[in-house]
Design an enzyme around this catalytic site. Structure first.
Site, PDB file in Angstrom:
ATOM      1  N   GLU A  19       0.787  -1.280   0.158  1.00  0.00           N
ATOM      2  CA  GLU A  19      -0.225  -0.060   0.038  1.00  0.00           C
ATOM      3  C   GLU A  19       1.003   1.285   0.104  1.00  0.00           C
ATOM      4  O   GLU A  19       2.062   1.108   0.113  1.00  0.00           O
ATOM      5  CB  GLU A  19      -0.841   0.075   1.234  1.00  0.00           C
ATOM      6  CG  GLU A  19      -2.149  -0.632   0.981  1.00  0.00           C
ATOM      7  CD  GLU A  19      -3.250   0.160   0.377  1.00  0.00           C
ATOM      8  OE1 GLU A  19      -2.886   1.165  -0.063  1.00  0.00           O
ATOM      9  OE2 GLU A  19      -4.493  -0.412   0.435  1.00  0.00           O
ATOM     10  N   GLU A  35      -0.691  -5.021   7.235  1.00  0.00           N
ATOM     11  CA  GLU A  35      -1.238  -5.637   8.380  1.00  0.00           C
ATOM     12  C   GLU A  35      -0.232  -7.160   8.364  1.00  0.00           C
ATOM     13  O   GLU A  35      -0.540  -8.254   7.553  1.00  0.00           O
ATOM     14  CB  GLU A  35      -2.603  -6.411   7.954  1.00  0.00           C
ATOM     15  CG  GLU A  35      -3.476  -5.168   7.919  1.00  0.00           C
ATOM     16  CD  GLU A  35      -4.866  -5.439   7.954  1.00  0.00           C
ATOM     17  OE1 GLU A  35      -5.263  -6.553   8.445  1.00  0.00           O
ATOM     18  OE2 GLU A  35      -5.935  -4.714   7.290  1.00  0.00           O
ATOM     19  N   ASN A 117      -6.238   5.795   7.080  1.00  0.00           N
ATOM     20  CA  ASN A 117      -6.117   4.891   5.917  1.00  0.00           C
ATOM     21  C   ASN A 117      -5.138   5.610   4.850  1.00  0.00           C
ATOM     22  O   ASN A 117      -4.231   5.036   4.370  1.00  0.00           O
ATOM     23  CB  ASN A 117      -7.326   4.307   5.281  1.00  0.00           C
ATOM     24  CG  ASN A 117      -7.122   3.196   4.182  1.00  0.00           C
ATOM     25  OD1 ASN A 117      -7.041   3.627   3.184  1.00  0.00           O
ATOM     26  ND2 ASN A 117      -6.984   2.010   4.540  1.00  0.00           N
ATOM     27  N   ASN A 172     -11.605   5.893   2.134  1.00  0.00           N
ATOM     28  CA  ASN A 172     -10.392   4.856   1.747  1.00  0.00           C
ATOM     29  C   ASN A 172      -9.326   6.162   0.838  1.00  0.00           C
ATOM     30  O   ASN A 172      -8.887   6.902   1.702  1.00  0.00           O
ATOM     31  CB  ASN A 172     -10.741   3.835   0.866  1.00  0.00           C
ATOM     32  CG  ASN A 172      -9.661   2.781   0.656  1.00  0.00           C
ATOM     33  OD1 ASN A 172      -8.423   3.182   0.818  1.00  0.00           O
ATOM     34  ND2 ASN A 172      -9.806   1.647   0.632  1.00  0.00           N
ATOM     35  N   ASP A 226     -10.486   2.857  -4.127  1.00  0.00           N
ATOM     36  CA  ASP A 226      -9.218   2.529  -3.008  1.00  0.00           C
ATOM     37  C   ASP A 226      -8.479   3.917  -3.234  1.00  0.00           C
ATOM     38  O   ASP A 226      -9.003   4.981  -3.519  1.00  0.00           O
ATOM     39  CB  ASP A 226      -8.332   1.172  -3.031  1.00  0.00           C
ATOM     40  CG  ASP A 226      -7.690   0.890  -1.868  1.00  0.00           C
ATOM     41  OD1 ASP A 226      -7.263   1.939  -1.149  1.00  0.00           O
ATOM     42  OD2 ASP A 226      -7.565  -0.313  -1.670  1.00  0.00           O
ATOM     43  N   HIS A 284      -2.518  -6.646  -3.771  1.00  0.00           N
ATOM     44  CA  HIS A 284      -2.692  -7.476  -2.624  1.00  0.00           C
ATOM     45  C   HIS A 284      -2.771  -9.037  -3.225  1.00  0.00           C
ATOM     46  O   HIS A 284      -2.658  -9.886  -2.395  1.00  0.00           O
ATOM     47  CB  HIS A 284      -3.796  -7.021  -1.641  1.00  0.00           C
ATOM     48  CG  HIS A 284      -3.251  -5.900  -0.962  1.00  0.00           C
ATOM     49  ND1 HIS A 284      -4.112  -5.527   0.176  1.00  0.00           N
ATOM     50  CD2 HIS A 284      -2.401  -5.030  -0.984  1.00  0.00           C
ATOM     51  CE1 HIS A 284      -3.887  -4.594   0.793  1.00  0.00           C
ATOM     52  NE2 HIS A 284      -2.612  -4.340   0.212  1.00  0.00           N
TER      53      HIS A 284
END
Length: 308
Positions: A19, A35, A117, A172, A226, A284
């Site tokens: 990200e 994460e 975010n 987002n 996003d 991802h």
């Protein structure tokens, strides 16, 4: 809608998340791995990427009071300081040596900060931030995918944290549309579950008008908006999470006029390299970074703009 399928070049993959792509003033490239679970605690990473060797190194593992962070968005200021939106720690800064600082724990009204975010600077140096998580650590980790408690903040150039809106479902990506004279004009916020791009008239540092629908992602594909970035003609390129495409909107919003096909499905964010048409895209599927060439160069970032 025009459909294009440019050549994508893989830069790196196999990271522990992908990200927040960003270049600093010296053309150094960074991204984040949000994460990473370790011993029931999050242990996200801020990564430095050598684009000549396609190798990554860990610049920082954000931690505050023993709680690991979930870094998700990143921008650079005129001092080459990285500003990072973190889902557990709120807003943090990281310098080139990897030294971390948590900017604040409360907003200017005394409310506990929410987890953040993504973020973007306007040309006046105000940092606009999406906050789709619940209260920052040590409070329990919550996300606003169903219950609309997501918020939008502005950390002004006077160092004041202002909540400018709330009541959103997972706000987002975020971007600022400037007028031809460089004045911040419109704030655009992605609300992922509803496929919506919301617009706010920017009235000053930390001051916006009412939320209005600016654009909508097509409904035939899964996912939602996003990360996003403008090209030099004010076309907004938006990562369509879960769909394997980037959607391109004109400056007036509405519906996308172009769809860019990607060689992966879980697109997360994108960022132009200064003065070029190179677009760096995080995803991802393989937790990777890719590059393709767009029709136009990107809009200059705050860190690269000569003071107005």
């Amino acid at each position: 809608m025009e459909a294009v399928e440019p050549k994508f070049t893989k830069v790196i993959d196999g990271e522990l998340g992908a990200e927040g792509p960003v270049f600093d003033k010296d053309d150094n490239f960074y991204m984040v791995a949000p994460e990473v679970m370790k011993n029931d605690n999050y242990s996200g990473q801020v990564l430095s990427i050598d684009l000549k060797t396609n190798k990554s190194s860990i610049l920082c593992k954000p931690t505050v009071d023993g709680v690991g962070g979930i870094p998700a968005g990143c921008q650079c200021d005129k001092d080459n300081l990285l500003w990072i939106a973190d889902m557990r720690l709120g807003l943090i800064t990281v310098d080139k040596n990897g030294t971390l600082k948590q900017v604040c724990k409360e907003d200017n009204s005394g409310r506990t900060m929410q987890g953040c975010n993504d973020c973007t600077f306007d040309y006046d140096g105000n940092l606009w931030i999406t906050a789709p998580a619940g209260k920052i650590a040590p409070h329990p980790y919550e996300r606003s995918m169903e219950d609309p408690f997501g918020s939008v903040y502005c950390y002004t150039n006077e160092k004041e944290m202002v909540m400018v809106d709330t009541g959103l479902r997972f706000p987002n990506g975020i971007a600022v549309l400037h007028s031809p004279d460089g004045r911040p004009n419109t704030l655009i916020v992605a609300e992922t579950p509803t496929k919506s791009l919301w617009a706010y008239e920017i009235q000053g540092p930390g001051k916006v008008g009412q939320r209005k629908l600016w654009g909508k992602l097509p409904g035939e594909l899964e996912g939602g908006p996003d990360g996003m970035d403008f090209d030099e003609d004010n076309n907004l390129l938006v990562a369509h999470w879960g769909s394997g495409v980037l959607e391109v909107f004109g400056r007036e919003g509405g519906s996308p006029h172009t769809r860019i096909k990607c060689p992966f499905s879980r697109t997360s964010n994108l960022h132009f390299r200064k003065g070029t048409n190179e677009v760096y895209v995080t995803e991802h599927d393989s937790h990777g970074l890719w590059m393709f060439e767009w029709k136009r160069a990107g809009k200059l970032q705050y860190c690269d703009v000569i003071s107005m």
